[in-house]
Design a protein around this motif. Structure first.
Motif, PDB file in Angstrom:
ATOM      1  N   GLU A  26      77.973  38.678  32.081  1.00 20.44           N
ATOM      2  CA  GLU A  26      78.213  38.454  33.418  1.00 20.44           C
ATOM      3  C   GLU A  26      77.170  37.325  34.022  1.00 20.44           C
ATOM      4  O   GLU A  26      77.635  36.305  34.661  1.00 20.44           O
ATOM      5  N   TRP A  27      76.070  37.356  33.553  1.00 21.15           N
ATOM      6  CA  TRP A  27      74.908  36.427  34.017  1.00 21.15           C
ATOM      7  C   TRP A  27      75.316  35.127  33.224  1.00 21.15           C
ATOM      8  O   TRP A  27      74.835  34.114  33.983  1.00 21.15           O
ATOM      9  N   LEU A  28      75.553  35.218  32.090  1.00 20.98           N
ATOM     10  CA  LEU A  28      75.935  33.976  31.347  1.00 20.98           C
ATOM     11  C   LEU A  28      77.109  33.097  32.006  1.00 20.98           C
ATOM     12  O   LEU A  28      77.196  31.864  32.135  1.00 20.98           O
ATOM     13  N   PRO A  37      72.629  23.426  33.304  1.00 21.90           N
ATOM     14  CA  PRO A  37      72.865  22.550  32.379  1.00 21.90           C
ATOM     15  C   PRO A  37      72.682  23.389  30.862  1.00 21.90           C
ATOM     16  O   PRO A  37      71.590  24.120  31.067  1.00 21.90           O
ATOM     17  N   GLU A  38      73.432  23.225  29.831  1.00 17.11           N
ATOM     18  CA  GLU A  38      73.187  23.853  28.659  1.00 17.11           C
ATOM     19  C   GLU A  38      73.112  25.553  29.048  1.00 17.11           C
ATOM     20  O   GLU A  38      72.095  25.987  28.798  1.00 17.11           O
ATOM     21  N   SER A  55      57.452  28.260  19.809  1.00 18.73           N
ATOM     22  CA  SER A  55      58.755  28.226  20.529  1.00 18.73           C
ATOM     23  C   SER A  55      59.607  27.085  20.318  1.00 18.73           C
ATOM     24  O   SER A  55      58.968  26.001  20.263  1.00 18.73           O
ATOM     25  N   ARG A  56      60.737  27.047  20.490  1.00 16.17           N
ATOM     26  CA  ARG A  56      61.857  25.715  20.734  1.00 16.17           C
ATOM     27  C   ARG A  56      62.900  26.324  21.238  1.00 16.17           C
ATOM     28  O   ARG A  56      63.330  27.486  21.383  1.00 16.17           O
ATOM     29  N   THR A  57      63.907  25.434  21.828  1.00 15.06           N
ATOM     30  CA  THR A  57      65.226  25.700  22.239  1.00 15.06           C
ATOM     31  C   THR A  57      66.290  25.331  21.368  1.00 15.06           C
ATOM     32  O   THR A  57      66.211  24.328  20.499  1.00 15.06           O
ATOM     33  N   VAL A  58      67.032  26.527  21.213  1.00 17.83           N
ATOM     34  CA  VAL A  58      68.155  26.310  20.325  1.00 17.83           C
ATOM     35  C   VAL A  58      69.461  26.674  21.135  1.00 17.83           C
ATOM     36  O   VAL A  58      69.203  27.246  22.497  1.00 17.83           O
ATOM     37  N   LEU A  59      70.729  26.758  20.714  1.00 19.50           N
ATOM     38  CA  LEU A  59      71.911  26.966  21.510  1.00 19.50           C
ATOM     39  C   LEU A  59      72.394  28.492  20.835  1.00 19.50           C
ATOM     40  O   LEU A  59      72.477  28.615  19.590  1.00 19.50           O
TER      41      LEU A  59
END
Length: 205
Positions: A26-28, A37-38, A55-59
């Motif tokens: 629901e939050w997504l 964004p993204e 740490s890094r950002t992934v999808l």
């Protein structure tokens, strides 16, 4: 640089009585509807062999009762960290709606079949990029990357692009799932769900 958070409806402990997944989805969905964004971007935190965090950002490419799935080169730093210490923390930073979702748990590779199914759904350019890049390894110049992409483009011209031999997904199986909502006076709303015991706790901010 303080932000006075807008107050949406508080998440209550009772909403998690039947588990964490329905609220997470629901939050997504709310993040998607708010044009964040993204919205499927998450911050992945791992620990290297020396015990140093990274740490890094992934999808996120999968969110179900088993946990969160993302894909990477298995020779990348993140994958090597997870090989040494197969445990991760992932956070969806939905700053635009003053929410965060954090999942912590053991990480494992997904099956080759799951990887193949996802890889086949990727745009061709992304498939070729997975072959061209030796992720996390040094490169002399940007032109070297572009040449590598040109080479693999020619190599697979007129063919389906197969999954690279050292590429695939990881599943982070949740031990805990924490929901965070920004609130005024920094009295943020925090609720943690512990999967093994189905325990739901409200946490002080």
């Amino acid at each position: 640089m303080r932000v006075d958070y807008a107050e949406d409806a508080d998440l209550e402990v009772e909403r998690l009585a039947d588990g964490w997944l329905a609220v997470a989805r629901e939050w997504l969905s709310d993040a998607v509807s708010a044009d964040i964004p993204e919205p499927n971007a998450l911050v992945l935190a791992t620990v290297d062999a020396a015990g140093h965090p990274a740490s890094r950002t992934v999808l996120c490419k999968g969110l179900d009762s088993d946990g969160v799935v993302f894909y990477t080169n298995y020779g990348s730093d993140k994958a090597l960290h997870l090989k040494h210490t197969p445990y991760a923390s992932v956070t969806f930073p939905w700053i635009g709606i003053a929410r965060q979702l954090t999942i912590r748990g053991a990480a494992e590779k997904v099956s080759e079949e799951t990887t193949a199914e996802y890889f086949a759904s990727r745009p061709r350019g992304s498939q070729l990029g997975a072959w061209a890049s030796q992720q996390s390894r040094p490169v002399g110049a940007r032109a070297d990357l572009e040449q590598a992409l040109e080479d693999v483009t020619k190599r697979f011209d007129g063919q389906d692009v197969p999954v690279p031999p050292n590429w695939g997904g990881f599943l982070v199986r949740p031990d805990t799932v924490e929901f965070w909502q920004g609130r005024t006076s920094r009295l943020h709303n925090r609720i943690r769900f512990t999967v093994a015991t189905s325990t739901v706790e409200r946490l002080q901010p």
